[in-house]
Motif scaffolding. Structure first.
Motif, short mmCIF file in Angstrom:
data_model
loop_
_atom_site.label_atom_id
_atom_site.label_comp_id
_atom_site.label_asym_id
_atom_site.label_seq_id
_atom_site.Cartn_x
_atom_site.Cartn_y
_atom_site.Cartn_z
N LYS A 220 41.67 62.09 131.91
CA LYS A 220 40.24 62.01 131.62
C LYS A 220 39.76 63.22 130.83
O LYS A 220 38.88 63.10 129.96
CB LYS A 220 39.45 61.89 132.92
CG LYS A 220 39.80 62.95 133.96
CD LYS A 220 39.09 62.67 135.29
CE LYS A 220 39.49 63.69 136.35
NZ LYS A 220 38.87 63.40 137.66
N TRP A 221 40.35 64.38 131.07
CA TRP A 221 39.95 65.57 130.33
C TRP A 221 40.58 65.60 128.95
O TRP A 221 39.99 66.07 127.98
CB TRP A 221 40.30 66.84 131.11
CG TRP A 221 39.68 66.85 132.48
CD1 TRP A 221 38.37 66.62 132.79
CD2 TRP A 221 40.36 67.08 133.71
NE1 TRP A 221 38.19 66.70 134.15
CE2 TRP A 221 39.40 66.98 134.75
CE3 TRP A 221 41.68 67.35 134.07
CZ2 TRP A 221 39.71 67.15 136.08
CZ3 TRP A 221 42.00 67.53 135.39
CH2 TRP A 221 41.02 67.42 136.39
N ILE A 222 41.82 65.11 128.86
CA ILE A 222 42.49 65.05 127.56
C ILE A 222 41.72 64.13 126.61
O ILE A 222 41.45 64.47 125.45
CB ILE A 222 43.95 64.57 127.72
CG1 ILE A 222 44.77 65.59 128.52
CG2 ILE A 222 44.58 64.34 126.36
CD1 ILE A 222 46.19 65.14 128.81
N LEU A 223 41.34 62.96 127.09
CA LEU A 223 40.62 62.01 126.25
C LEU A 223 39.21 62.51 125.92
O LEU A 223 38.71 62.28 124.82
CB LEU A 223 40.54 60.66 126.96
CG LEU A 223 41.88 59.95 127.20
CD1 LEU A 223 41.66 58.64 127.93
CD2 LEU A 223 42.62 59.72 125.89
N ARG A 224 38.59 63.18 126.87
CA ARG A 224 37.23 63.68 126.64
C ARG A 224 37.20 64.76 125.57
O ARG A 224 36.24 64.86 124.79
CB ARG A 224 36.66 64.23 127.95
CG ARG A 224 35.18 64.58 127.88
CD ARG A 224 34.68 65.15 129.19
NE ARG A 224 35.29 66.45 129.46
CZ ARG A 224 35.06 67.15 130.59
NH1 ARG A 224 34.27 66.66 131.51
NH2 ARG A 224 35.65 68.32 130.77
N ASP A 225 38.26 65.58 125.51
CA ASP A 225 38.29 66.70 124.57
C ASP A 225 38.97 66.36 123.25
O ASP A 225 39.20 67.24 122.43
CB ASP A 225 39.02 67.90 125.20
CG ASP A 225 38.20 68.53 126.31
OD1 ASP A 225 37.11 68.02 126.61
OD2 ASP A 225 38.66 69.54 126.88
N THR A 226 39.33 65.10 123.07
CA THR A 226 40.03 64.71 121.85
C THR A 226 39.18 63.74 121.05
O THR A 226 38.60 62.81 121.59
CB THR A 226 41.38 64.05 122.19
OG1 THR A 226 42.12 64.90 123.05
CG2 THR A 226 42.20 63.80 120.93
N ASP A 227 39.13 63.96 119.76
CA ASP A 227 38.40 63.07 118.87
C ASP A 227 39.07 61.70 118.86
O ASP A 227 40.29 61.60 118.65
CB ASP A 227 38.39 63.66 117.46
CG ASP A 227 37.53 62.87 116.49
OD1 ASP A 227 37.13 61.73 116.83
OD2 ASP A 227 37.24 63.38 115.40
N PRO A 228 38.31 60.62 119.07
CA PRO A 228 38.93 59.28 119.05
C PRO A 228 39.67 58.96 117.76
O PRO A 228 40.59 58.14 117.76
CB PRO A 228 37.72 58.35 119.26
CG PRO A 228 36.69 59.19 119.94
CD PRO A 228 36.89 60.58 119.38
N ASN A 229 39.26 59.59 116.66
CA ASN A 229 39.92 59.34 115.37
C ASN A 229 41.06 60.31 115.07
O ASN A 229 41.68 60.23 114.01
CB ASN A 229 38.89 59.42 114.24
CG ASN A 229 37.80 58.38 114.39
OD1 ASN A 229 38.08 57.23 114.77
ND2 ASN A 229 36.55 58.76 114.09
N ASP A 230 41.30 61.21 115.99
CA ASP A 230 42.36 62.20 115.80
C ASP A 230 43.72 61.52 115.95
O ASP A 230 44.00 60.91 116.99
CB ASP A 230 42.22 63.32 116.84
CG ASP A 230 43.18 64.48 116.57
OD1 ASP A 230 44.09 64.30 115.74
OD2 ASP A 230 43.02 65.54 117.22
N PRO A 231 44.58 61.60 114.92
CA PRO A 231 45.89 60.94 115.03
C PRO A 231 46.77 61.52 116.12
O PRO A 231 47.71 60.87 116.57
CB PRO A 231 46.52 61.17 113.64
CG PRO A 231 45.79 62.36 113.09
CD PRO A 231 44.40 62.28 113.63
#
Length: 473
Positions: A220-231
């Motif tokens: 949940k923290w990894i996804l929250r801190d990562t841009d959805p468009n980030d490859p």
């Protein structure tokens, strides 16, 4: 309040990183092997009355065992350890896969390791020592089965080879360092200092386990801190229990399902073969070099270190396995190992050339071993994923990685029992040369099931997947 609960823990990125988790498991395996090695008798000078490490002293001075019975009790303590390892591997594998997290199963193994070490430290009666060694065997089963599963959870099966190579290297460092380290501490600081150091390392091991944040908890923290468009955003698979295709019907026990796979049975069998080969060398090599070359125990130990030294290249074998698959690696390793082991049977002369010839061959045995061991254990996790793809939900919501490794560890433990008995008997009956021929032939014959049943190469697997995806469009 809810916002505060969603706040990530301190240093969560580091604590959930691949490097930290793999290092923690490597350290746990290193400490476990180090504690196992402390029981092995080690005499640097045949004319010296000092024995290394400490268990001969424990049996003679603290337990009152007569000198002529010490070797027998050491064998019993090793056998008891192997019994705990054998019984605990499938049991802890099943237990670990019943929980969403690996925290409590792995922590229980570390606590068992601490308890067994304390019993060996303060125990005087041989019955207490046997119980302590049995508990250590259970701890080893838990640490290996759950630790390997935790590594797979962290890095994924398709990239597990390099990480498993690091685990194999950690094991080798423990095997090589245990007699020397414990002997040095015992000689300089005494009996209690040896176990105090071991207890400190186990406690540090437990601290590392407390610090680990598993990937499934950090999602949940990894996804929250990562841009959805980030490859580089991780593609984290959902829990199979949440998917619409999750099969909730009753299935056979996961161990039965796993043993129904020829691919897994072959990997488990190869684990047994490698244990037989490695423990056979550990058993008969010191005696052969002593009688043939007049080596002391120190030189004989260095010879076996050449075999173990090959495991330091396990990370490269793991990378190769990740690229081309387990089958070509294992088949090549078995053929090479078989040839080299057979050639070891010709190292019977007393010349310098014969000794150098044996040294080179022993190094070859170790290099071939790392080419077999790591890909085989990587294959055990890939089998679980294959079965899960074919039958979603067959292993329940938490998979069967730990149970797969539990079976592999059970086979390895069985091999550590068969290897010393077989090699000791054959060397006495037919001699060194025929023993090496038998072991080498055993390796070469193992090529047949490996070639028939181990997984396809990576290139072919990717091609099949692309073909399937194209057919669905």
């Amino acid at each position: 309040m809810g916002h505060e609960e969603d706040q990530p823990p301190v240093f969560w990125k580091f604590r959930s990183s691949n490097g930290f988790i793999v290092f923690s498991v490597c350290f746990a395996i290193f400490v476990d092997v180090l504690l196992y090695g402390c029981i092995v008798p080690y005499v640097p000078n045949p004319n010296s009355k000092i024995r290394y490490p400490v268990f001969p002293f424990t049996l003679e001075k603290r337990s009152g065992v007569p000198d002529d019975q010490v070797q027998g009790w050491l064998a019993i303590l090793l056998a008891v350890y192997g019994l705990g390892f054998s019984l605990g591997s499938p049991a802890f594998g099943w237990l670990a896969d019943r929980y969403r997290n690996r925290y409590w199963p792995l922590m229980s193994g570390l606590v068992l390791l601490l308890a067994g070490t304390l019993m060996l430290w303060f125990g005087a009666q041989v019955q207490v020592l046997c119980l302590g060694r049995f508990i250590q065997g259970l701890a080893t089963a838990c640490i290996w089965s759950v630790g390997l599963a935790l590594v797979i959870d962290t890095v994924g099966s398709s990239n597990a080879g390099e990480s498993l190579g690091l685990l194999a290297a950690s094991m080798s460092i423990g095997f090589v360092g245990a007699p020397s380290l414990s002997g040095f501490i015992y000689d300089r600081f005494g009996y209690d200092a040896v176990f105090l150091c071991m207890v400190v390392m186990v406690v540090f091991d437990i601290v590392l386990r407390l610090l680990i944040i598993e990937k499934k908890d950090a999602v949940k923290w990894i996804l929250r801190d990562t841009d959805p468009n980030d490859p580089s955003r991780p593609l984290l698979p959902p829990n199979p229990a949440d998917g619409p295709n999750f099969d909730i019907q009753l299935h056979a026990h996961p161990l039965i399902t796993l043993m129904g796979s020829p691919r897994l049975v072959t990997a488990v069998f190869i684990s047994f073969v490698e244990a037989v080969i490695m423990t056979s060398f550990e058993t008969v090599l010191p005696l052969h070099t002593k009688e043939t070359f007049g080596y002391t125990s120190t030189l004989a130990g260095l010879c076996f270190a050449l075999v173990v030294f090959g495991d330091f290249f396990s990370t490269y074998a793991g990378r190769l396995s990740d690229r081309i698959g387990a089958r070509p690696c294992v088949v090549t390793g078995l053929i090479a190992s078989g040839i080299v082991v057979i050639l070891c049977g010709f190292a019977t002369g007393q010349s310098i050339g014969s000794q150098v010839f044996l040294w080179v061959l022993l190094l070859g045995v170790g290099l071939a071993h790392c080419l077999i061991f790591v890909p085989t254990y990587t294959e055990m996790s890939l089998v679980v994923e294959q079965i899960e793809r074919e039958k979603p939900g067959v292993f329940g919501p938490y998979g069967a990685f730990a149970q797969s490794y539990g079976l592999g560890n059970f086979a390895y433990a069985a091999g550590t029992t068969v290897g010393p008995l077989l090699s000791g008997f054959m060397r006495h009956q037919v001699g060194w040369g025929w023993l090496m021929f038998a072991l080498g032939t055993f390796n070469i014959l193992s090529v047949v099931p490996s070639y028939m049943f181990l997984g396809e190469t990576k290139a072919k697997e990717q091609g099949d997947e692309e073909g399937q995806s194209t057919s669905r469009i």
